[in-house]
Design a protein around this motif. Structure first.
Motif, PDB file in Angstrom:
ATOM      1  N   LYS A  51       0.851  -1.192   0.000  1.00 54.01           N
ATOM      2  CA  LYS A  51       0.000   0.000   0.000  1.00 54.01           C
ATOM      3  C   LYS A  51       0.880   1.233   0.000  1.00 54.01           C
ATOM      4  CE  LYS A  51      -3.930  -1.968   2.246  1.00 54.01           C
ATOM      5  NZ  LYS A  51      -4.045  -3.109   2.951  1.00 54.01           N
ATOM      6  N   GLY A  52       0.266   2.351  -0.289  1.00 59.08           N
ATOM      7  CA  GLY A  52       0.986   3.614  -0.247  1.00 59.08           C
ATOM      8  C   GLY A  52       1.806   3.853  -1.510  1.00 59.08           C
ATOM      9  N   PRO A  53       2.919   4.555  -1.351  1.00 57.18           N
ATOM     10  CA  PRO A  53       3.713   4.924  -2.522  1.00 57.18           C
ATOM     11  C   PRO A  53       4.374   3.738  -3.224  1.00 57.18           C
ATOM     12  CG  PRO A  53       4.806   5.624  -0.496  1.00 57.18           C
ATOM     13  CD  PRO A  53       3.467   5.102  -0.116  1.00 57.18           C
ATOM     14  N   LYS A  54       4.427   2.609  -2.549  1.00 54.78           N
ATOM     15  CA  LYS A  54       5.060   1.438  -3.159  1.00 54.78           C
ATOM     16  C   LYS A  54       4.148   0.719  -4.147  1.00 54.78           C
ATOM     17  CE  LYS A  54       8.314   0.686   0.526  1.00 54.78           C
ATOM     18  NZ  LYS A  54       8.949  -0.262   1.404  1.00 54.78           N
TER      19      LYS A  54
END
Length: 92
Positions: A51-54
Motif C-alpha cells: 500500500k501507499g507509494p510502493k
C-alpha cells in the motif's frame, strides 16, 4: 605551429564473461508449468498487499513477473515439443 597530438593505442575490449545461472537453468530444465506458477504466486500475493507509494513499484514488478511467466511458458512448451519430437524420431 599546429599542436601535435599524441596517438595512444586504443584500449582493447576484454570479452565479457559468459553469464552462468546454474540454479535457474536447472530449474527451467526440470520445471513444469505448475511449478513455475508456484514459484511466482507468493511474490505476486505480497505485491498485491503493498500500500501507499510502493503500489506503483509493485505494479511494475507485477508486470515484469507476468512477462517472465509468459516467456517461461513459451520456453517450457518449446522444451516439451522438442522432447516429443525427439522421442518420435527415436522410435522410427
Amino acid at each position: 605551429m599546429p599542436p601535435t597530438s599524441k596517438q595512444s593505442p586504443e584500449p582493447v575490449a576484454e570479452p565479457l564473461p559468459t553469464p552462468s545461472f546454474p540454479a535457474i537453468e536447472s530449474f527451467i530444465e526440470s520445471a513444469s508449468a505448475e511449478e513455475v506458477q508456484t514459484l511466482f504466486n507468493p511474490v505476486k500475493n505480497e505485491l498485491a498487499n503493498l500500500k501507499g507509494p510502493k503500489v506503483e513499484h509493485a505494479k511494475k514488478v507485477h508486470a515484469a513477473i507476468s512477462r517472465t511467466e509468459e516467456l517461461l511458458a513459451v520456453l517450457l512448451e518449446t522444451r516439451e515439443r522438442l522432447q516429443t519430437e525427439s522421442r518420435s524420431k527415436g522410435r522410427k
